[in-house]
Scaffold this motif. Structure first.
Motif, PDB file in Angstrom:
ATOM      1  N   TYR A 203       2.089  -5.054  26.423  1.00 29.42           N
ATOM      2  CA  TYR A 203       1.783  -3.632  26.278  1.00 29.42           C
ATOM      3  C   TYR A 203       0.621  -3.503  25.300  1.00 29.42           C
ATOM      4  CZ  TYR A 203       6.183  -2.635  28.622  1.00 29.42           C
ATOM      5  OH  TYR A 203       7.191  -2.566  29.556  1.00 29.42           O
ATOM      6  N   ALA A 204      -0.471  -2.897  25.768  1.00 33.15           N
ATOM      7  CA  ALA A 204      -1.666  -2.755  24.938  1.00 33.15           C
ATOM      8  C   ALA A 204      -2.283  -1.395  25.212  1.00 33.15           C
ATOM      9  CB  ALA A 204      -2.666  -3.878  25.226  1.00 33.15           C
ATOM     10  N   ASN A 205      -2.196  -0.496  24.253  1.00 37.76           N
ATOM     11  CA  ASN A 205      -2.641   0.885  24.443  1.00 37.76           C
ATOM     12  C   ASN A 205      -1.963   1.456  25.694  1.00 37.76           C
ATOM     13  OD1 ASN A 205      -4.176   0.588  22.167  1.00 37.76           O
ATOM     14  ND2 ASN A 205      -6.106   0.302  23.244  1.00 37.76           N
ATOM     15  N   GLU A 206      -2.737   1.940  26.659  1.00 38.90           N
ATOM     16  CA  GLU A 206      -2.135   2.592  27.823  1.00 38.90           C
ATOM     17  C   GLU A 206      -1.833   1.639  28.983  1.00 38.90           C
ATOM     18  OE1 GLU A 206      -4.314   5.313  25.304  1.00 38.90           O
ATOM     19  OE2 GLU A 206      -5.069   3.620  26.479  1.00 38.90           O
ATOM     20  N   LEU A 207      -2.149   0.369  28.832  1.00 33.51           N
ATOM     21  CA  LEU A 207      -1.995  -0.568  29.951  1.00 33.51           C
ATOM     22  C   LEU A 207      -0.807  -1.510  29.770  1.00 33.51           C
ATOM     23  CD1 LEU A 207      -5.434  -1.890  31.227  1.00 33.51           C
ATOM     24  CD2 LEU A 207      -4.023  -0.045  32.108  1.00 33.51           C
ATOM     25  N   VAL A 208      -0.246  -1.885  30.916  1.00 31.02           N
ATOM     26  CA  VAL A 208       0.783  -2.922  30.960  1.00 31.02           C
ATOM     27  C   VAL A 208       0.246  -4.067  31.806  1.00 31.02           C
ATOM     28  CG1 VAL A 208       3.142  -3.504  31.586  1.00 31.02           C
ATOM     29  CG2 VAL A 208       2.605  -1.178  30.855  1.00 31.02           C
ATOM     30  N   THR A 209       0.347  -5.290  31.297  1.00 29.38           N
ATOM     31  CA  THR A 209      -0.015  -6.473  32.065  1.00 29.38           C
ATOM     32  C   THR A 209       1.257  -7.268  32.312  1.00 29.38           C
ATOM     33  OG1 THR A 209      -2.209  -6.559  31.043  1.00 29.38           O
ATOM     34  CG2 THR A 209      -1.434  -8.552  32.134  1.00 29.38           C
ATOM     35  N   LYS A 210       1.558  -7.506  33.577  1.00 30.48           N
ATOM     36  CA  LYS A 210       2.798  -8.192  33.962  1.00 30.48           C
ATOM     37  C   LYS A 210       2.457  -9.538  34.594  1.00 30.48           C
ATOM     38  CE  LYS A 210       6.596  -7.819  37.295  1.00 30.48           C
ATOM     39  NZ  LYS A 210       7.167  -6.984  38.386  1.00 30.48           N
ATOM     40  N   VAL A 211       3.091 -10.606  34.103  1.00 25.46           N
ATOM     41  CA  VAL A 211       2.822 -11.946  34.628  1.00 25.46           C
ATOM     42  C   VAL A 211       4.127 -12.732  34.702  1.00 25.46           C
ATOM     43  CG1 VAL A 211       0.509 -11.983  33.642  1.00 25.46           C
ATOM     44  CG2 VAL A 211       2.401 -12.948  32.358  1.00 25.46           C
ATOM     45  N   LEU A 212       4.088 -13.815  35.457  1.00 22.27           N
ATOM     46  CA  LEU A 212       5.194 -14.768  35.492  1.00 22.27           C
ATOM     47  C   LEU A 212       4.798 -16.060  34.786  1.00 22.27           C
ATOM     48  CD1 LEU A 212       6.549 -14.226  39.110  1.00 22.27           C
ATOM     49  CD2 LEU A 212       7.535 -13.438  36.970  1.00 22.27           C
ATOM     50  N   GLY A 213       3.584 -16.513  35.012  1.00 25.59           N
ATOM     51  CA  GLY A 213       3.093 -17.703  34.336  1.00 25.59           C
ATOM     52  C   GLY A 213       1.619 -17.860  34.615  1.00 25.59           C
ATOM     53  N   THR A 214       0.780 -17.682  33.620  1.00 22.13           N
ATOM     54  CA  THR A 214      -0.665 -17.734  33.826  1.00 22.13           C
ATOM     55  C   THR A 214      -1.355 -17.683  32.472  1.00 22.13           C
ATOM     56  OG1 THR A 214      -2.496 -16.696  35.031  1.00 22.13           O
ATOM     57  CG2 THR A 214      -0.914 -15.228  34.017  1.00 22.13           C
ATOM     58  N   SER A 215      -2.687 -17.631  32.482  1.00 20.60           N
ATOM     59  CA  SER A 215      -3.436 -17.481  31.233  1.00 20.60           C
ATOM     60  C   SER A 215      -4.472 -16.378  31.401  1.00 20.60           C
ATOM     61  CB  SER A 215      -4.111 -18.803  30.838  1.00 20.60           C
ATOM     62  OG  SER A 215      -5.013 -19.238  31.837  1.00 20.60           O
ATOM     63  N   PHE A 216      -4.636 -15.563  30.372  1.00 23.02           N
ATOM     64  CA  PHE A 216      -5.513 -14.396  30.476  1.00 23.02           C
ATOM     65  C   PHE A 216      -5.818 -13.852  29.088  1.00 23.02           C
ATOM     66  CE2 PHE A 216      -1.124 -13.169  30.565  1.00 23.02           C
ATOM     67  CZ  PHE A 216      -1.037 -12.022  29.792  1.00 23.02           C
ATOM     68  N   TRP A 217      -6.877 -13.039  29.046  1.00 25.88           N
ATOM     69  CA  TRP A 217      -7.272 -12.335  27.830  1.00 25.88           C
ATOM     70  C   TRP A 217      -6.891 -10.872  27.946  1.00 25.88           C
ATOM     71  CZ3 TRP A 217      -9.376 -14.225  23.362  1.00 25.88           C
ATOM     72  CH2 TRP A 217      -9.915 -15.518  23.381  1.00 25.88           C
ATOM     73  N   VAL A 218      -6.538 -10.254  26.817  1.00 27.55           N
ATOM     74  CA  VAL A 218      -6.379  -8.803  26.742  1.00 27.55           C
ATOM     75  C   VAL A 218      -7.134  -8.326  25.514  1.00 27.55           C
ATOM     76  CG1 VAL A 218      -4.802  -6.856  26.481  1.00 27.55           C
ATOM     77  CG2 VAL A 218      -4.124  -8.825  27.862  1.00 27.55           C
TER      78      VAL A 218
END
Length: 365
Positions: A203-218
């Motif tokens: 949860y970051a400000n107004e966005l939700v990022t949903k993952v099961l297994g991965t790599s990413f930047w927020v």
């Protein structure tokens, strides 16, 4: 489906109606409903406006919001100011007859929701808001990076978070059995351990990022006008959860793949998909031969190799490029350097459309 609706609440309790009002879904059905129930046009118009007013005033993404409790309060407010339709009314004239009653109803509803939401800003959610919404239900650990170097944090599930300067994150000491959830302010790189039974939510400000297994930047600093989600490996789902209780907010979001990013404007509330500024070779491609040479090969062959190396879709007319051949090599150059070279040789151009490359050419003689 038979709809025997007579009052405003009947429509406001209908998920299908809400999704039509917000997203235009089931357009033909609801237009047919209006044609067959002309006397409901006023109530329908009021319900649609109310949904948009509430959505605009209170759109947010608190992870543990008790939406039913809030909605119950609003229902009480509506029942205290009932809107009844007893005879057919021409749509063009209803506003003049009920302006003040409708304005008062809107003001009352927004006032109540404003109180319930502790005076949250209508178009922004802060890190403090997110933490306040959960810390009374589950104790959180907060880590802050006040140093000059990235701060690496290991979680109990095997996931790792690299926190950049001036960033902070909150997470529970123990995740629940059905989900893993963290709250971010700033910028961080996530390497999420796979656990199909427990999705990972950022949860970051107004966005939700949903993952099961991965790599990413927020990237989601409170003062920034945008929230960015940049995928390195795997896939993630990115969405903005509306305050109005729609059936599944994730269906209105985006699915991102490697070298794609989601850009959310906090002012316009638009969520778009783009390529990252500098697409990188996929991890599988990095392990392959570092330099690949092409000697007098058809351009489509080179383009397919680029697609595989970067995981980026390139759209082109293969028949038009059938006679185009090129001699080149594929090494450490950036994706755009490679495309620039190819286009210069064959006299083509390219542009990005929805995180894809569209290459246009008149062909080769």
């Amino acid at each position: 489906m038979q709809y025997h609706y007579n009052q405003l609440l009947d429509f406001l309790n209908d998920d299908s109606f809400i999704r039509w009002a917000l997203f235009g879904e089931n357009e033909s059905f609801w237009q047919s409903f209006l044609e067959q129930n002309a006397y409901q046009q006023v109530t329908v118009a009021q319900a649609r406006q109310l949904i948009h007013k509430i959505s605009a005033a209170e759109q947010t993404d608190l992870p543990t919001l008790d939406q039913q409790a809030v909605w119950s309060r609003i229902q009480v407010a509506i029942e205290d100011t009932p809107v009844e339709v007893t005879e057919p009314i021409v749509v063009q004239t209803w506003w003049h007859r009920s302006t003040w009653r409708w304005a008062a109803s809107i003001a009352l509803l927004i006032g109540i929701s404003w109180f319930v939401w502790r005076n949250y800003d209508s178009h922004s959610v802060t890190y403090g808001d997110l933490v306040a919404s959960v810390d009374d239900q589950q104790a959180l650990i907060e880590r802050v990076n006040n140093g000059e170097k990235p701060l690496r944090i290991s979680l109990e599930d095997g996931s790792a978070i690299t926190l950049t300067k001036h960033s902070k994150i909150s997470y529970p000491n123990h995740f629940t059995k059905d989900r893993r959830r963290v709250l971010l302010s700033g910028e961080a790189f996530f390497e999420i351990a796979k656990d199909p039974g427990r999705p990972f939510y950022v949860y970051a400000n107004e966005l939700v990022t949903k993952v099961l297994g991965t790599s990413f930047w927020v990237r989601a600093f409170e003062q920034d006008k945008q929230v960015l989600v940049n995928v390195r490996t795997g896939r993630v789902s990115v969405y903005k959860q509306p305050w109005v209780n729609v059936a599944d907010p994730e269906t209105t979001g985006l699915v991102l793949e490697p070298n794609q990013q989601a850009v959310f404007s906090r002012q316009t509330e638009n969520l778009t998909r783009r390529l990252v500024e500098q697409p990188l070779p996929l991890p599988t491609a990095e392990k392959a031969e570092s330099v690949v040479r092409f000697d007098e090969v058809p351009v489509p062959t080179v383009l397919k190799a680029i697609e595989k190396r970067y995981g980026v879709d390139i759209i082109y007319n293969e028949d038009v490029l059938a006679n185009c051949v090129i001699t080149t090599k594929m090494g450490d150059e950036s994706l755009y350097d490679k495309l620039d070279l190819i286009c210069k040789v064959i006299g083509a151009t390219y542009k990005e459309v929805d995180a894809q490359i569209v290459l246009e050419s008149k062909g080769c003689q």
